[in-house]
Design an enzyme around this catalytic site. Structure first.
Site, PDB file in Angstrom:
ATOM      1  N   GLY A  75       6.948  66.522 -53.968  1.00 30.92           N
ATOM      2  CA  GLY A  75       8.386  66.331 -53.876  1.00 30.92           C
ATOM      3  C   GLY A  75       8.857  65.367 -54.948  1.00 30.92           C
ATOM      4  O   GLY A  75       8.056  64.714 -55.618  1.00 30.92           O
ATOM      5  N   GLU A  76      10.162  65.312 -55.114  1.00 34.24           N
ATOM      6  CA  GLU A  76      10.712  64.426 -56.126  1.00 34.24           C
ATOM      7  C   GLU A  76      11.825  63.600 -55.517  1.00 34.24           C
ATOM      8  O   GLU A  76      12.665  64.112 -54.780  1.00 34.24           O
ATOM      9  CB  GLU A  76      11.248  65.266 -57.300  1.00 34.24           C
ATOM     10  CG  GLU A  76      11.809  64.400 -58.399  1.00 34.24           C
ATOM     11  CD  GLU A  76      11.944  65.140 -59.723  1.00 34.24           C
ATOM     12  OE1 GLU A  76      11.538  66.322 -59.782  1.00 34.24           O
ATOM     13  OE2 GLU A  76      12.463  64.528 -60.673  1.00 34.24           O
ATOM     14  N   GLY A  77      11.794  62.319 -55.799  1.00 35.87           N
ATOM     15  CA  GLY A  77      12.860  61.446 -55.329  1.00 35.87           C
ATOM     16  C   GLY A  77      13.676  60.974 -56.508  1.00 35.87           C
ATOM     17  O   GLY A  77      13.571  61.521 -57.607  1.00 35.87           O
ATOM     18  N   THR A  78      14.481  59.949 -56.270  1.00 28.21           N
ATOM     19  CA  THR A  78      15.367  59.484 -57.331  1.00 28.21           C
ATOM     20  C   THR A  78      14.608  58.790 -58.457  1.00 28.21           C
ATOM     21  O   THR A  78      14.979  58.899 -59.607  1.00 28.21           O
ATOM     22  CB  THR A  78      16.413  58.512 -56.768  1.00 28.21           C
ATOM     23  OG1 THR A  78      15.762  57.714 -55.779  1.00 28.21           O
ATOM     24  CG2 THR A  78      17.563  59.258 -56.134  1.00 28.21           C
ATOM     25  N   TYR A  79      13.542  58.083 -58.089  1.00 23.45           N
ATOM     26  CA  TYR A  79      12.860  57.346 -59.144  1.00 23.45           C
ATOM     27  C   TYR A  79      11.385  57.685 -59.252  1.00 23.45           C
ATOM     28  O   TYR A  79      10.649  57.032 -59.978  1.00 23.45           O
ATOM     29  CB  TYR A  79      13.055  55.832 -58.945  1.00 23.45           C
ATOM     30  CG  TYR A  79      12.154  55.206 -57.917  1.00 23.45           C
ATOM     31  CD1 TYR A  79      11.019  54.487 -58.328  1.00 23.45           C
ATOM     32  CD2 TYR A  79      12.407  55.313 -56.559  1.00 23.45           C
ATOM     33  CE1 TYR A  79      10.183  53.913 -57.397  1.00 23.45           C
ATOM     34  CE2 TYR A  79      11.582  54.748 -55.632  1.00 23.45           C
ATOM     35  CZ  TYR A  79      10.472  54.043 -56.057  1.00 23.45           C
ATOM     36  OH  TYR A  79       9.642  53.483 -55.137  1.00 23.45           O
ATOM     37  N   ALA A  80      10.949  58.715 -58.554  1.00 22.51           N
ATOM     38  CA  ALA A  80       9.526  59.003 -58.573  1.00 22.51           C
ATOM     39  C   ALA A  80       9.258  60.471 -58.298  1.00 22.51           C
ATOM     40  O   ALA A  80      10.084  61.183 -57.735  1.00 22.51           O
ATOM     41  CB  ALA A  80       8.817  58.159 -57.526  1.00 22.51           C
ATOM     42  N   VAL A  82       6.290  62.777 -56.430  1.00 23.39           N
ATOM     43  CA  VAL A  82       5.178  62.578 -55.501  1.00 23.39           C
ATOM     44  C   VAL A  82       4.211  63.760 -55.598  1.00 23.39           C
ATOM     45  O   VAL A  82       4.636  64.919 -55.568  1.00 23.39           O
ATOM     46  CB  VAL A  82       5.699  62.418 -54.058  1.00 23.39           C
ATOM     47  CG1 VAL A  82       4.547  62.160 -53.093  1.00 23.39           C
ATOM     48  CG2 VAL A  82       6.714  61.279 -53.979  1.00 23.39           C
ATOM     49  N   LYS A  98       2.549  58.590 -55.617  1.00 20.93           N
ATOM     50  CA  LYS A  98       3.955  58.514 -56.023  1.00 20.93           C
ATOM     51  C   LYS A  98       4.013  57.887 -57.404  1.00 20.93           C
ATOM     52  O   LYS A  98       3.745  56.694 -57.577  1.00 20.93           O
ATOM     53  CB  LYS A  98       4.717  57.661 -54.993  1.00 20.93           C
ATOM     54  CG  LYS A  98       6.207  57.586 -55.218  1.00 20.93           C
ATOM     55  CD  LYS A  98       6.902  57.018 -53.991  1.00 20.93           C
ATOM     56  CE  LYS A  98       8.408  56.892 -54.203  1.00 20.93           C
ATOM     57  NZ  LYS A  98       9.115  56.496 -52.989  1.00 20.93           N
ATOM     58  N   ASP A 194      17.859  51.989 -46.465  1.00 24.30           N
ATOM     59  CA  ASP A 194      18.034  53.409 -46.780  1.00 24.30           C
ATOM     60  C   ASP A 194      17.455  54.277 -45.671  1.00 24.30           C
ATOM     61  O   ASP A 194      16.732  55.237 -45.919  1.00 24.30           O
ATOM     62  CB  ASP A 194      17.395  53.772 -48.121  1.00 24.30           C
ATOM     63  CG  ASP A 194      17.953  55.090 -48.673  1.00 24.30           C
ATOM     64  OD1 ASP A 194      18.994  55.563 -48.155  1.00 24.30           O
ATOM     65  OD2 ASP A 194      17.341  55.650 -49.588  1.00 24.30           O
TER      66      ASP A 194
END
Ligand SMILES: Nc1ncnc2c1ncn2[C@@H]1O[C@H](COP(=O)(O)OP(=O)(O)O)[C@@H](O)[C@H]1O
Ligand SMILES: [Mg+2]
Ligand SMILES: [Zn+2]
Ligand SMILES: [Zn+2]
Lengths: 411, 339
Positions: A75-80, A82, A98, A194
């Site tokens: 998966g992908e988050g805002t700053y990383a 995974v 991550k 968050d």
């Protein structure tokens, strides 16, 4: 402590190679962690790495890094981003890696998110909080966090997945794990900032784990200001929308209330398009705040009084809640309303929430092993089949070893 | 229970049975060999003994039996005779009171088999131990042997009342042990005559049995009806503890007591600030954190942590345990402000 600062009151240095073996980064971090300033102006300096010489820290980092094998993207988050991964010595020991994205704003340092995540995760150890196994840097001078692998999606995915049905008892079980996680954070003076369904990941054994500590921080000292621009909008409490700079754990509790309501509703509870609209959505449910209902509200930066008397809204009555969230029952509704008090001083703390009668009244929360999940029931089925196939005992050939029993039940 | 070796079934002796043959198949076999008192021609078995109508004329005709007496009659006779309430069986010399609801289609052509299977089913519902309930396989087989004897006693109408009472006591004892809702052993209705109850209404008989056996479970004399060797004591699962929303976790300071309030000049200024209060800032949080920071490291021994760390990582239990002790000791961590 992974990131030890020189003036730490409680110096508990993690031995080299355990959690963080990036000395040049660590130095930058320790400078940072003293700074009570926004990240943009934080004094980030990078000590150049001594080339050539066998740098011990460098070696330890390499040794640590080589313990892990990384695989498919999760998966992908805002700053990383995974990735799935596992321990090299044991491919059955899964991890999630991550990898922090290179950030244009922090060319010479590390994104604040990564620092926070490492700092708080390395200190918090609780079954409902994601475990940080290790941190290492890669050749491109970027950090990777080795986290426990949580393969069964997240709470938001669960309520969105219409092929899954779940009950009041299931909601209570998930909510309890969430409340325990946030209670443990607050008892250790960490604000998460968050909390939302898709940061609550689910382990293979159905345990809910609070993840994504990219916005976490310690509770503030008296008078110290914090940014009000935190918490994803749907879950942001009214004091932050009004621009409050001195908040506490009860800001997280508002988000917790939203997540529980969301689980019961199978929809976002307070969705909106803009920050301003978010406030009006909240007021539609909880009524227009006043000096009586929320002392001091008028002093908040972005507060605007209602233009006239007719614009003043009344809070929704209990019947509205019963109609909206029948799966929570009266006790659950009482607790969620306690978490969603407009005045943060009146809001339930995490500890008070866990002491609420909702948890001990019927129905009892579902046991973890019986919770529905997004993994399908393949494993259980397989075991049943095995048992059916194994009816004939091993020594069936020898009459004296076999129990003589006839079954009349089915006749 | 007395061991019955010789049974009054036409002098048939159940001894020296071939090892593998099941007793049921044995009995089915012997029953089928036994010449029927009534010549069983096809025509006879297809004629209703009550109205004499024949299946030859009416191919859809169905025969029903009532387990009170197992006398066979056709469906329309049952309708006619029993629709208005219980009535005596029309077969000459029977006169048992039958109720329409109890009639059912005969599964077996031979009604003796029908009855035996009924008895076996009833006994099996009470005598439902499994191999794992016994210490050894021998104990289990001995148990099955005894159950077989009980069954035979009922089939051959020996000590019926006594056996039924013991079965009911056994059912009660089992229910009491497992905490399950008690199961009523339903005695053989065809044996009702033996206990002198001919016309029973609405389960009077059953209730009488319940009260009598209720007395036995209440008294200290634990008469379970039967005693089986090698039967493991059933440990009733302990009642589930009430749900703990904290799941056993607690965080309380060990080396200091937290006061509600502390006085310091530099604090007093902030305490009056409205902006601190309006956002929900909690002074107790601050006091708690300050003291935890001050005392937190007191009982932390780095050597211990290094040793704990060297246990291979990935073991969640260890991390949890460590955090639990740390947390319980109020010796938690120091976390600096970032911003
Ligand atoms: N430990 C993990 N196991 C499995 N998937 C994960 C794990 N951590 C993160 N993910 C996946 O990656 C996504 C982004 O992770 P997250 O930590 O929320 O990053 P961000 O802070 O950038 O939002 C998650 O939504 C999830 O799908
Ligand atoms: Mg996220
Ligand atoms: Zn007839
Ligand atoms: Zn009859």
């Amino acid at each position: 402590m992974g990131v030890s600062s020189p003036a730490a009151l409680s110096p508990r240095p993690k031995p080299p190679g355990s959690h963080l073996a990036v000395p040049d980064r660590a130095k930058a971090l320790s400078g940072l962690s003293r700074a009570a300033k926004p990240p943009a102006s934080a004094p980030i300096t990078r000590t150049p790495i001594d080339g050539g010489e066998a740098d011990m820290a460098e070696q330890m980092n390499d040794a640590l890094r080589s313990q892990f094998v990384s695989g498919a993207r999760l998966g992908e988050g805002t700053y990383a981003i995974v990735y799935a991964g596992h321990y090299r010595h044991d491919p059955t020991k899964l991890v999630a890696i991550k990898k922090i994205k290179l950030n244009a704003d922090f060319k010479d340092g590390i994104a604040m998110d990564a620092i926070r995540e490492i700092k708080y995760l390395s200190e918090l150890s609780h079954p409902n909080i994601i475990k940080l196994h290790a941190v290492f840097s890669t050749k491109d001078q970027n950090l990777s966090l080795v986290l426990e692998h949580l393969p069964l999606g997240d709470l938001e995915g669960l309520w969105k997945n219409k092929s899954i049905t779940y009950s009041s008892a299931d909601i209570k079980a998930w909510s309890n794990m969430l409340c325990q996680a946030i209670w443990f954070c607050h008892a250790n003076h960490v604000l998460h900032r968050d909390i939302k369904g898709n940061n609550l990941l689910i382990a293979a054994d159905n345990t809910v784990k609070l993840a994504d500590f990219g916005l976490a921080r310690s509770f503030a000292d008296p008078g110290a200001k914090m940014t009000s621009n935190v918490i994803t909008r749907f879950y942001r409490p009214p004091e932050l929308l009004y621009g409050c700079l001195h908040y506490a754990g009860n800001a997280d509790m508002w988000s917790v209330g939203c997540v529980i309501a969301e689980l019961a509703l199978r929809q976002f509870f307070l969705p909106s398009e803009t920050d301003l609209q978010q406030l009006s959505v909240i007021i539609d449910v909880f009524g227009t705040p006043s000096e009586e209902s929320w002392p001091g509200v008028g002093s908040l930066r972005y507060y605007q009084p209602p233009p006239n008397r007719s614009a003043v809204k009344l809070p929704q009555p209990l019947s509205w809640w019963r109609g909206r969230l029948p799966l929570l029952g009266d006790d659950g509704i009482d607790m969620v309303r306690g978490m969603l008090a407009m005045d943060p001083q009146k809001r339930l703390t995490a500890e008070q929430a866990l002491q609420h009668r909702y948890w001990t009244s019927a129905p009892r929360p579902t046991k973890k092993e019986n919770l529905p999940n997004e993994g399908g029931g393949m494993k259980k089925e397989g075991e049943d089949l095995k048992r059916k196939g194994g009816e004939t005992p091993a020594g069936a050939g020898r009459v004296d070893k076999v129990a003589r029993k006839l079954d009349f039940g089915g006749m | 229970m007395s061991k019955v070796t010789s049974r009054a079934n036409g002098g048939q002796v159940r001894q020296g049975e071939a090892g593998g043959a099941s007793p049921l198949s044995k009995s089915l076999y012997s029953l089928s060999l036994k010449p029927s008192s009534r010549p069983r021609t096809d025509a006879a078995s297809d004629v209703c003994p009550v109205c004499k109508s024949s299946r030859y004329l009416n191919p859809n005709m169905k025969f029903l039996v009532n387990p009170e007496c197992y006398h066979k009659m056709c469906e329309s006779c049952v309708d006619r005779i029993f629709s208005h309430g219980p009535a005596p069986c029309p077969i000459a010399g029977c006169a048992r009171t039958l109720r329409k609801g109890k009639f059912r289609e005969a599964t077996f052509e031979d009604l003796k088999v029908e009855r035996e299977v009924d008895i076996r089913r009833r006994v099996a519902s009470i005598m439902n131990k499994e191999e794992s309930d016994f210490e050894t396989l021998k104990d289990y087989n001995d148990y099955l042997e005894q159950v077989e004897e009980i069954t035979w006693n009922l089939i051959l109408k020996i000590d019926v009342d006594e056996t039924n009472h013991r079965l009911q006591r056994w059912a009660d004892a089992q229910a009491a042990e497992t905490g399950a809702t008690r199961r009523t052993y339903e005695p053989d209705p065809s044996m009702a005559g033996a206990s002198g109850v001919v016309l029973k209404k609405g389960g009077t008989q059953r209730r009488a049995l319940e009260t009598s056996s209720g007395n036995t479970t209440d008294t200290n004399v634990k008469d379970k009806g039967f005693n089986f060797h090698g039967l493991k004591k059933k440990v009733a699962p302990p009642p589930e503890a009430p749900f703990d929303p904290f799941d056993g976790w607690s965080i309380a300071p060990q080396y200091y007591t937290l006061q509600n309030d502390y006085d310091a000049d530099w604090l007093t200024k902030h305490k009056r600030e409205k902006e601190q209060l309006v956002g929900g800032y909690q002074w107790s949080d601050f006091y708690n954190r300050a003291l935890q920071d001050a005392f937190g490291g007191l009982t932390v021994f780095i050597d211990d942590e290094i040793r704990a760390r060297d246990i291979p990582s990935g073991d969640a239990a260890i991390g949890t345990e460590r955090a639990a002790t740390a947390a319980a000791g109020g010796q938690d961590v120091n976390m600096d402000d970032i911003f």
